[in-house]
Design a protein around this motif. Sequence first.
Motif: not given
Length: 115
Positions: A3-6, A22, A24, A94-95, A104-107
């Motif tokens: 999971q990635l959060v920017e 970012c 992870a 995007y991260c 995998y991509w962040g939002k």
Amino acid sequence: QVQLVESGGGLVQAGGSLRLSCAASGSTFRINAMGWYRQAPGKQRELVAAFMSGGSTNLASSVKGRFTISRDNAKNTVWLQMNSLKPEDTAVYYCNAHVFAMDYWGKGTMVTVSS
């Protein structure tokens, strides 16, 4: 799963600076490349900066000398320091984390640079 959060996007005037983060979580030990992409309106997503497998860094020619990517492996965090921003840097950032054959991509976080 990763999971990635920017965070860190926003509105800035041309010539200004922003720093994106970012974080992870999940199976971070499986990540072999991690970095930032961006997508401007009407354009394809493109690589901005990334740490590649083996530890090398890849930086888009359009941001060399202005953007810097850094990381803290212990915190599973990657940053993108963006200086001397230009209106053409306006995009959703995007991260990305690459785990073997999966991405995998962040939002995404919006960066708007006004002229």
